[in-house]
Design an enzyme around this catalytic site. Structure first.
Site, PDB file in Angstrom:
ATOM      1  CB  VAL A   1      -2.220  -7.590  -1.518  1.00  0.00           C
ATOM      2  CG1 VAL A   1      -1.864  -8.686  -0.514  1.00  0.00           C
ATOM      3  CG2 VAL A   1      -1.059  -6.610  -1.683  1.00  0.00           C
TER       4      VAL A   1
ATOM      5  CD  GLU B   1     -12.922  17.374   5.315  1.00  0.00           C
ATOM      6  OE1 GLU B   1     -12.266  18.279   5.870  1.00  0.00           O
ATOM      7  OE2 GLU B   1     -12.400  16.498   4.595  1.00  0.00           O
TER       8      GLU B   1
ATOM      9  N   GLY C   1       0.822  -1.210   0.000  1.00  0.00           N
ATOM     10  CA  GLY C   1       0.000   0.000   0.000  1.00  0.00           C
ATOM     11  C   GLY C   1       0.847   1.246   0.000  1.00  0.00           C
TER      12      GLY C   1
END
Lengths: 402, 402
Positions: free
Chosen positions: A80, A168, A9
């Site tokens: 993965v 947000e 990642g």
């Protein structure tokens, strides 16, 4: 042969870990392999802007090759599949595998749907640049279709969840939707923007005073809040609430829950009930200390003995710390326990407003909070830049021993 | 009471007619009422740019109130239902009606689908700003969905018709689609852009040399031409060709045919087989001389005794001429027969290229043709501007008597 570090990642945690580790360890000390789904790093704290069309996708997608160029970090593009801790192997798609001596799992979080029927199938989520583009182009097509179809649900937008991400996004949409309407020659009063939250209020964890400021700011821009109102079912274009009411909408976006990463559970690591990996004070999996678990997939307990919410600043600090731990693993020296420093948080409320708290005491709202939010974004890019350029990185090691 | 002029449609023909008539006739001479579906005039010759995202909708939509402000022209927003020539009435939606002494029908053209099954139901058309927005947002959503759905038909775009409008759209898309792909992180080679034409070649009416230049320019940007290949049927997302092949696409845009306006036929006016109104040399309906028919809904015969294709420059000239005829109707004097002056035509081929001919002799291509195209657009806006500002309008009357 030198030990191999594999980092899964390239989000905030994984990328900063790779850069920090390479800062401290030469190519002779260790090989570093960074595995990521895309060739780019994503500024996921800015996704709400991209979803609302206020920011270009390009500015949120940062080329990984350009960041790691010349740093002896091997970039592997891949997804993965599993982690085999018995054989120290990571299995990727197409039967590819990577052997590791040290593994850093920084695979981020999954969405928590709380088993609400139909929610996963019918709601957008906002966890990647690609998902933001999906939302943005969908919203634009709703406005384009409205003059022909005249269905109110095309202009009715529902955001599930009034946490940080939800608010947000609501703030950004409250500013953007009227612009889309004007562009399409549609009366702005036709827009309906709902925020639905199961908890009694918005922005859990924020001071009540800031919550009120935020709510007033958004309500003044036409946002309708339905708090204390769990979603019980989602059908094709109908959101059913517990009070028996329902909302017909073409656009349901779910921001209401995060959980750990399913891959971590599947690999047999211990997790809490929300799927977050249990880690020790050095961010290692307790029974497999060669595996670090960092960022949103891991469980970090705060001062008050409660789990810290997954945030970019926490992921960032875990990434930097793990880069240093890897140095100690390979070159020796004493590790200091990870202590998170949550310096505050600022939620943007669209293009001109924000609310936030800094160092748990000083409250901000309005223009000043907005500036602080922008500054924190810039600070992150500066930090990547510093690690990227191999420039002196202040207190690189001293921080660990604090 | 002074005579009332009612003009149906504020496209190139109707708007210029209204402005020209008001230039010559004072408010005491005649009332002028302009009926239009929207409160804006559309630069429909630029729609291909808007559909491809190369130009903002706002720049193509010009506020009618701002143009006619202070000119004693009454603007009525409405959709014409029927024309009652017996009682000199225009019927609008909601049982509203308008009485006229002189009527100008400038309602534009309809799309000709040639009775191809499924074409009308499944193809986009490009005749308004709203339709351009529908196409643009649809294309953007195709690119946004592709990373999730991976269906090749999302990136396969089919333009039916290789006339002027079709080729301009193909050129614009040939430039725009690779940008969308890059933005969405999609390999540009995945895009397929088809242009299907029943006739043996593209751009009928253009010199063979220009046709070849245009075709090479577009093919070099990846456009695949299927000429001499009529579409026989369109199913949900499948375009069937006469040769038995079919193309699976999410985006079929039909530019392959225009015909007169159905409303003109329904009102009982004489038309040619393509539905275009038969008019005399003064652009009047022969049996009802108080009704002028101008722009794309009318049939104009050119020098070679063949119908002229409907173009903006023809509509523009008919609008100006009719403004002058109305002056003569009301104030007297001799009308001169309408003589179209087709000074040439330039087809844009995207953002950097174009082909064109001027005065039937001088051929242009490439940058120079592109500049000429842009100049003609600017010239139109300048012309509206001159009429709009009440500035001296050169040879306003003299042209009529040529």
């Amino acid at each position: 042969m030198q030990p191999s570090i594999v980092i899964l990642g390239a989000g905030y945690a994984g990328l900063l870990c790779a850069l920090q580790a390479r800062k401290l360890l030469s190519a002779d000390d260790a090989s570093i392999t960074l595995v990521n789904k895309h060739f780019y790093h994503q500024l996921i704290t800015q996704l709400h802007e991209s979803a609302a069309g206020a920011r270009s996708d390009r500015s949120i997608r940062i080329s990984l090759p350009s960041i790691i160029n010349g740093k002896d970090i091997t970039l592997v593009k891949g997804i993965v599949q599993t982690i085999d801790t018995k054989n120290n192997l990571v299995l990727l798609e197409n039967n590819k595998s990577l052997a590791y001596d040290y593994l850093v799992v920084a695979l981020g979080s999954d969405t928590e749907y709380f088993n609400i029927p139909g929610l996963k199938e019918h709601a957008y989520t906002l966890k990647s640049v690609n998902q933001a583009r999906l939302i943005r182009t969908h919203i634009e097509s709703c406005f384009a279709r409205f003059p022909y179809e005249q269905r109110p649900e095309l202009l009715r937008f529902v955001i599930g969840g009034a946490g940080f991400s939800g608010i947000e996004l609501v703030g950004e949409l409250a500013d953007a939707l009227p612009k889309y309407a004007a562009d399409a020659g549609i009366d702005v009063s036709r827009i309906e923007l709902y925020n639905i939250e199961a908890a009694p209020g918005i922005l859990p964890g924020f001071d009540q005073q800031l919550v009120e400021v935020a709510q007033r700011s958004l309500e003044s821009r036409g946002v309708k809040f339905l708090t204390g109102q769990p979603i019980v079912k989602v059908e094709d274009s109908i959101v059913h609430l517990r009070n028996g009411e329902s909302i017909n909408t073409e656009t349901m976006i779910w921001t209401g829950g995060v959980r750990g990463n399913q891959l971590v559970i599947d690999a047999g690591f211990n997790t809490d009930p929300r799927g977050r990996a249990i880690i020790n004070q050095f961010l290692q999996s307790p029974n497999t200390p060669k595996v670090y678990m960092i960022g949103d997939c891991a469980l970090v307990i705060g001062e008050n003995n409660r789990p810290l919410p997954p945030t970019a600043q926490l992921a960032w600090q875990m990434g930097i710390a793990t880069g240093k731990y890897l140095y100690h693993d390979i070159k020796g020296g004493t590790k200091a326990a990870f202590i998170p420093h949550i310096v505050g948080s600022v939620a943007s409320l669209g293009r001109k407003d924000a609310v936030g708290k800094v160092l748990k005491s000083y409250r901000m709202y309005g223009k000043m909070a907005y500036m602080a939010k922008e500054a924190s974004n810039i600070r992150y890019l500066t930090k990547i830049g510093a690690l990227f350029k191999n420039e002196p990185f202040s207190s690189t090691l001293s921080n660990v021993s604090q």
